[in-house]
Write an enzyme that holds these catalytic residues in place. Structure first.
Site, PDB file in Angstrom:
ATOM      1  N   GLY A 198      34.540  -7.789 119.305  1.00  0.00           N
ATOM      2  CA  GLY A 198      34.631  -7.662 118.639  1.00  0.00           C
ATOM      3  C   GLY A 198      33.279  -7.186 117.507  1.00  0.00           C
ATOM      4  O   GLY A 198      32.819  -6.746 116.605  1.00  0.00           O
TER       5      GLY A 198
ATOM      6  N   ASN B   2      31.489  -4.437 118.061  1.00  0.00           N
ATOM      7  CA  ASN B   2      31.635  -2.735 117.495  1.00  0.00           C
ATOM      8  C   ASN B   2      32.775  -2.936 116.194  1.00  0.00           C
ATOM      9  O   ASN B   2      31.973  -1.905 115.526  1.00  0.00           O
ATOM     10  CB  ASN B   2      33.010  -1.687 118.406  1.00  0.00           C
ATOM     11  CG  ASN B   2      31.449  -0.966 119.513  1.00  0.00           C
ATOM     12  OD1 ASN B   2      30.529  -0.699 118.715  1.00  0.00           O
ATOM     13  ND2 ASN B   2      31.096  -1.544 120.279  1.00  0.00           N
TER      14      ASN B   2
ATOM     15  N   MET C 161      41.991  -3.875 125.592  1.00  0.00           N
ATOM     16  CA  MET C 161      41.852  -3.622 126.750  1.00  0.00           C
ATOM     17  C   MET C 161      43.499  -3.153 127.065  1.00  0.00           C
ATOM     18  O   MET C 161      43.818  -3.265 127.799  1.00  0.00           O
ATOM     19  CB  MET C 161      41.815  -5.169 126.871  1.00  0.00           C
ATOM     20  CG  MET C 161      40.599  -5.463 127.191  1.00  0.00           C
ATOM     21  SD  MET C 161      38.731  -4.511 127.922  1.00  0.00           S
ATOM     22  CE  MET C 161      38.914  -4.645 129.160  1.00  0.00           C
ATOM     23  N   LYS C 162      44.572  -2.646 126.216  1.00  0.00           N
ATOM     24  CA  LYS C 162      45.413  -2.545 126.508  1.00  0.00           C
ATOM     25  C   LYS C 162      45.836  -1.244 126.439  1.00  0.00           C
ATOM     26  O   LYS C 162      44.751  -0.528 126.087  1.00  0.00           O
ATOM     27  CB  LYS C 162      46.362  -2.921 125.658  1.00  0.00           C
ATOM     28  CG  LYS C 162      47.145  -4.119 125.446  1.00  0.00           C
ATOM     29  CD  LYS C 162      47.398  -4.293 126.594  1.00  0.00           C
ATOM     30  CE  LYS C 162      47.812  -6.694 126.944  1.00  0.00           C
ATOM     31  NZ  LYS C 162      47.689  -6.739 128.775  1.00  0.00           N
ATOM     32  N   ILE C 163      46.374  -0.588 127.691  1.00  0.00           N
ATOM     33  CA  ILE C 163      46.497   1.219 127.428  1.00  0.00           C
ATOM     34  C   ILE C 163      47.503   1.690 126.469  1.00  0.00           C
ATOM     35  O   ILE C 163      48.783   1.114 126.981  1.00  0.00           O
ATOM     36  CB  ILE C 163      46.788   1.944 128.464  1.00  0.00           C
ATOM     37  CG1 ILE C 163      45.355   1.748 129.558  1.00  0.00           C
ATOM     38  CG2 ILE C 163      47.122   3.377 128.643  1.00  0.00           C
ATOM     39  CD1 ILE C 163      45.723   1.612 130.845  1.00  0.00           C
ATOM     40  N   LEU C 164      47.916   2.814 125.745  1.00  0.00           N
ATOM     41  CA  LEU C 164      48.333   3.076 124.889  1.00  0.00           C
ATOM     42  C   LEU C 164      49.060   3.626 125.795  1.00  0.00           C
ATOM     43  O   LEU C 164      48.651   4.711 126.023  1.00  0.00           O
ATOM     44  CB  LEU C 164      47.605   3.555 123.569  1.00  0.00           C
ATOM     45  CG  LEU C 164      47.533   2.973 122.535  1.00  0.00           C
ATOM     46  CD1 LEU C 164      46.297   3.474 121.267  1.00  0.00           C
ATOM     47  CD2 LEU C 164      47.914   1.908 121.889  1.00  0.00           C
TER      48      LEU C 164
ATOM     49  N   ASN D 167      38.469   5.995 120.643  1.00  0.00           N
ATOM     50  CA  ASN D 167      37.696   5.323 121.018  1.00  0.00           C
ATOM     51  C   ASN D 167      36.432   5.214 121.566  1.00  0.00           C
ATOM     52  O   ASN D 167      35.570   6.539 121.625  1.00  0.00           O
ATOM     53  CB  ASN D 167      38.798   5.309 122.425  1.00  0.00           C
ATOM     54  CG  ASN D 167      37.956   4.129 123.738  1.00  0.00           C
ATOM     55  OD1 ASN D 167      38.037   2.807 123.545  1.00  0.00           O
ATOM     56  ND2 ASN D 167      38.058   4.240 125.085  1.00  0.00           N
TER      57      ASN D 167
ATOM     58  N   HIS E 272      33.228   4.185 124.183  1.00  0.00           N
ATOM     59  CA  HIS E 272      33.673   3.716 125.995  1.00  0.00           C
ATOM     60  C   HIS E 272      32.065   3.811 126.584  1.00  0.00           C
ATOM     61  O   HIS E 272      31.738   4.817 125.706  1.00  0.00           O
ATOM     62  CB  HIS E 272      33.963   5.184 126.145  1.00  0.00           C
ATOM     63  CG  HIS E 272      33.776   4.255 128.090  1.00  0.00           C
ATOM     64  ND1 HIS E 272      35.660   3.944 128.211  1.00  0.00           N
ATOM     65  CD2 HIS E 272      33.808   5.148 129.240  1.00  0.00           C
ATOM     66  CE1 HIS E 272      35.330   3.730 129.790  1.00  0.00           C
ATOM     67  NE2 HIS E 272      34.157   4.520 130.682  1.00  0.00           N
TER      68      HIS E 272
HETATM   69  C1  GRF Z   1      32.084  -2.266 125.063  1.00  0.00           C
HETATM   70  O1  GRF Z   1      31.164  -1.998 125.075  1.00  0.00           O
HETATM   71  C2  GRF Z   1      32.515  -0.855 123.831  1.00  0.00           C
HETATM   72  O2  GRF Z   1      32.237   0.327 124.355  1.00  0.00           O
HETATM   73  C3  GRF Z   1      33.555  -0.803 125.009  1.00  0.00           C
HETATM   74  O3  GRF Z   1      34.307  -2.252 124.850  1.00  0.00           O
HETATM   75  C4  GRF Z   1      33.861  -3.196 124.982  1.00  0.00           C
HETATM   76  C5  GRF Z   1      33.873  -3.991 123.428  1.00  0.00           C
HETATM   77  O4  GRF Z   1      32.709  -4.094 122.427  1.00  0.00           O
HETATM   78  N1  GRF Z   1      35.376  -0.226 124.721  1.00  0.00           N
HETATM   79  P1  GRF Z   1      33.357  -5.549 121.464  1.00  0.00           P
HETATM   80  O5  GRF Z   1      34.320  -5.931 121.432  1.00  0.00           O
HETATM   81  O6  GRF Z   1      33.171  -4.276 120.558  1.00  0.00           O
HETATM   82  O7  GRF Z   1      31.890  -6.422 121.021  1.00  0.00           O
END
Ligand code: GRF
Length: 183
Positions: free
Chosen positions: A19, A21, A94-97, A111, A113
């Site tokens: 979390g 981000n 980690m789930k695909i919508l 998203n 990435h």
């Molecule tokens: C990040 O590297 C993001 O780019 C990817 O998953 C990771 C999530 O990290 N999609 P966090 O949970 O936000 O720390």
């Protein structure tokens, strides 16, 4: 997405793990002048560390049991509607919508990435970049479409260090969306 007249952009952040981000978006939304509001956090994982940030910041959250995907997505859609969510931000979700979910939600889904898309879609992006001896990596914020990590790119930044740049890139990308939908 409808135009925002005199109100904030209501965001739901979807997480599965750490979390970081999410935390950066919360901090950004707490800046006095910010017009974005994190109203709802969705996690498919009750052990997600990111949920602590929801609790600390008194943000509504729901842990969704994903053993039956269709039911899980319908439940999420109900929460989104109830909370009048304008934008979904996937942040390590980690789930695909499903495409039906994306269609039904109608508003934008973003998203982040950890690669310079279209390079390294999917998992283990850092490892693959290192294995290929790439000099640079980066992060990309893009629209979510049914095709994994392939939607239109909103912002991308090239760097040697991965996460720090994500934490700037995500708020900036939302700001870009906000501009587009504000009068
Ligand atoms: C990040 O590297 C993001 O780019 C990817 O998953 C990771 C999530 O990290 N999609 P966090 O949970 O936000 O720390």
């Amino acid at each position: 997405m409808e135009k925002l007249i005199g109100r904030n952009l209501n965001i739901s952040v979807f997480i599965s793990g750490r979390g970081s981000n999410l935390l950066s978006l919360i901090k950004y939304s707490n800046i006095k002048k910010s017009k974005i509001k994190i109203n709802l956090i969705i996690s498919n994982n009750k052990f997600s560390k990111g949920l602590e940030f929801a609790k600390k910041n008194k943000i509504k959250y729901h842990v969704i049991n994903y053993s039956k995907k269709k039911q899980a997505e319908n439940k999420i859609l109900r929460y989104l509607r109830k909370n009048k969510i304008d934008l979904i931000c996937l942040a390590g979700f980690m789930k695909i919508l499903s495409s039906s979910f994306i269609k039904k939600f109608k508003n934008p889904i973003l998203n982040i990435h950890p690669s310079l898309l279209p390079r390294y879609k999917g998992l283990n992006t850092h490892r693959r970049a290192i294995e290929n001896k790439d000099k640079f990596s980066g992060a990309t914020v893009h629209f979510v479409t049914p095709k994994l990590d392939s939607g239109k790119i909103i912002l991308q930044k090239k760097v040697r260090i991965f996460l720090k740049i994500e934490h700037k890139l995500y708020p900036n990308a939302i700001e870009k969306i906000l501009k587009k939908f504000s009068l």
